[in-house]
Design an enzyme around this catalytic site. Structure first.
Site, PDB file in Angstrom:
ATOM      1  N   THR A   1     -12.649 -22.790   7.857  1.00 51.03           N
ATOM      2  CA  THR A   1     -14.046 -22.020   7.956  1.00 51.03           C
ATOM      3  C   THR A   1     -13.897 -21.557   8.422  1.00 51.03           C
ATOM      4  O   THR A   1     -14.532 -21.976   9.792  1.00 51.03           O
ATOM      5  CB  THR A   1     -15.429 -23.648   7.037  1.00 51.03           C
ATOM      6  OG1 THR A   1     -13.594 -24.140   5.876  1.00 51.03           O
ATOM      7  CG2 THR A   1     -15.612 -23.324   6.144  1.00 51.03           C
TER       8      THR A   1
ATOM      9  N   LEU B   1     -17.256 -27.751  11.184  1.00 49.00           N
ATOM     10  CA  LEU B   1     -16.316 -26.577   9.537  1.00 49.00           C
ATOM     11  C   LEU B   1     -14.945 -27.531   9.822  1.00 49.00           C
ATOM     12  O   LEU B   1     -14.621 -27.697  11.286  1.00 49.00           O
ATOM     13  CB  LEU B   1     -17.051 -25.443  10.215  1.00 49.00           C
ATOM     14  CG  LEU B   1     -18.501 -24.810  10.402  1.00 49.00           C
ATOM     15  CD1 LEU B   1     -18.679 -23.831   9.899  1.00 49.00           C
ATOM     16  CD2 LEU B   1     -19.144 -25.079   8.606  1.00 49.00           C
ATOM     17  N   ASP B   2     -14.303 -26.693   8.697  1.00 47.27           N
ATOM     18  CA  ASP B   2     -12.835 -26.872   8.841  1.00 47.27           C
ATOM     19  C   ASP B   2     -12.265 -25.985   9.911  1.00 47.27           C
ATOM     20  O   ASP B   2     -13.119 -24.750  10.077  1.00 47.27           O
ATOM     21  CB  ASP B   2     -12.395 -27.194   7.937  1.00 47.27           C
ATOM     22  CG  ASP B   2     -12.861 -28.210   6.680  1.00 47.27           C
ATOM     23  OD1 ASP B   2     -13.498 -29.548   6.918  1.00 47.27           O
ATOM     24  OD2 ASP B   2     -13.181 -27.862   5.499  1.00 47.27           O
ATOM     25  N   LYS B   3     -11.550 -26.060  10.460  1.00 45.32           N
ATOM     26  CA  LYS B   3     -10.436 -25.106  10.726  1.00 45.32           C
ATOM     27  C   LYS B   3     -10.611 -23.746  10.505  1.00 45.32           C
ATOM     28  O   LYS B   3     -10.788 -22.340  10.773  1.00 45.32           O
ATOM     29  CB  LYS B   3      -9.230 -25.457  11.725  1.00 45.32           C
ATOM     30  CG  LYS B   3      -8.249 -24.399  12.146  1.00 45.32           C
ATOM     31  CD  LYS B   3      -6.596 -25.071  12.709  1.00 45.32           C
ATOM     32  CE  LYS B   3      -6.373 -24.181  13.229  1.00 45.32           C
ATOM     33  NZ  LYS B   3      -4.805 -24.297  13.803  1.00 45.32           N
TER      34      LYS B   3
END
Length: 373
Positions: free
Chosen positions: A160, A156-158
């Site tokens: 998110t 997951l993106d930082k």
């Protein structure tokens, strides 16, 4: 070297060996594995190709079968180049009690094969040049009763938040990786977006590629060279024309896909300044943090059945829903689309392979029929 495959003579470093009775009938490449272990198949193939490898004076190939009593002519051993010793990898620094407690408190599902954590926003999944705090660096705290260290299988993106699955062993990691690559796994995201789409239930199909000049740090819609990308979106609730709460299902797994797609249709995710710029922020007390949350993950379990887990919203997202008058319970009322394996890339590949196999068998049967006539 066995006494039945002994060296006969040497001249100018060329070696000769007599094939022993124990080696009668084996392939030449297999003989090398038995008696000259340090000689690679690539070297044997090169010697054969250049005529340096001979059996009873005749040129040989790696697949030739040997007969007891034959004489092998083998070129001189090639010099061994000793590589410089590789630097030892630094041991990971043991986690502190606070770090172990932190990562364990994030666990929302645990079984013999998998762990799911509710990743908070601001914590990266993996490390980088300037990223020293990340989930990967905390996985030693999730070993529990197992000896092996858990393995990441997606990210997951930082900024998110939400459900992040990790495998507890290599077998499970392979299973989950295949599920993600074949797109049989399903992930549901919740997002707040600026404005309200004209179509409440739609599909975004826009190819995505790396944006030139960003060093790969930013993606964009690239009609010519981008990778095919598909996102299903559905509006859960709207706050007039100001904002909407949406459910997002990525049907492909491109970097920053949901963020790029929503911005491309004119409705950036609230707080996503990287893609939406100043237009992605709402006034009136709504948090400036990104409002993108992996609410649910459903994936086939290696031992049968399914893992189906929901992750609670982070505080800033939950507060924004209340501030905009949204009812959080409405989000889970939507039914997750069932995945038909036959419609996934892996399912289509297997179906095509089965058809091709059937056709080959039919042609083989026809040939046999003609031979009998």
């Amino acid at each position: 070297m066995s006494d039945k495959s002994k060296s006969a003579a040497t001249a100018a470093d060329v070696r000769q060996f007599t094939v022993g009775s124990d080696d009668d009938g084996i392939r030449l490449d297999r003989w090398f594995k038995r008696h000259l272990e340090g000689t690679s198949f690539t070297t044997v193939a090169k010697w054969a190709r250049t005529g340096q490898l001979r059996i009873d004076g005749a040129r040989a190939t790696p697949g030739d079968r040997l007969v007891a009593g034959q004489v092998l002519r083998v070129p001189p051993a090639e010099p061994v180049h000793v590589d410089a010793p590789k630097p030892k990898l630094r041991d990971r620094t043991p986690l502190t009690p606070d770090e172990e407690s932190f990562i364990q408190e994030l666990v929302i599902h645990k079984d013999a094969q998998a762990i799911v954590i509710n990743k908070p926003p601001g914590l990266a999944t993996q490390g980088g040049t300037k990223t020293t705090e990340h989930v990967d660096g905390l996985l030693d705290g999730l070993c529990f009763e197992s000896e092996g260290r858990p393995k990441l299988v997606h990210r997951l993106d930082k900024d998110t938040s939400g459900a992040l699955l990790v495998a507890r062993n290599a077998r499970a990691a392979g299973h989950f990786a295949k599920a993600f690559s074949s797109r049989t796994a399903r992930k549901v995201y919740w997002a707040l977006i600026v404005g309200v789409p004209d179509i409440f239930d739609g599909m975004i199909e826009l190819p995505i590629g790396k944006q030139p000049g960003s060093g790969g740090e930013k993606m964009h819609v690239d009609e010519e060279n981008g990778s095919p990308s598909r996102t299903r979106y559905r509006v859960i609730e709207r706050a007039g024309n100001r904002a909407a709460w949406v459910e997002l299902q990525p049907l492909t797994g491109r970097t920053h896909q949901l963020r790029v797609h929503m911005n491309a249709i004119g409705h950036p995710i609230v707080g996503d300044g990287k893609y939406g710029g100043a237009a992605s922020f709402l006034t009136g007390g709504v948090s400036r943090k990104m409002h993108l949350h992996a609410r649910r993950i459903r994936i086939d379990h290696p031992d049968g059945g399914q893992i189906d887990v929901r992750a609670d919203l982070p505080a800033h997202f939950a507060e924004s829903l209340k501030l905009l008058g949204f009812d959080e319970k409405l989000g889970d009322a939507m039914v997750l689309d069932e995945v038909k394996f036959s419609e996934t890339p892996e399912g289509k590949r297997r179906a095509a392979a089965a058809i091709a196999k059937s056709r080959r068998q039919e042609r083989k049967g026809e040939r046999r029929g003609r031979q009998r006539q």
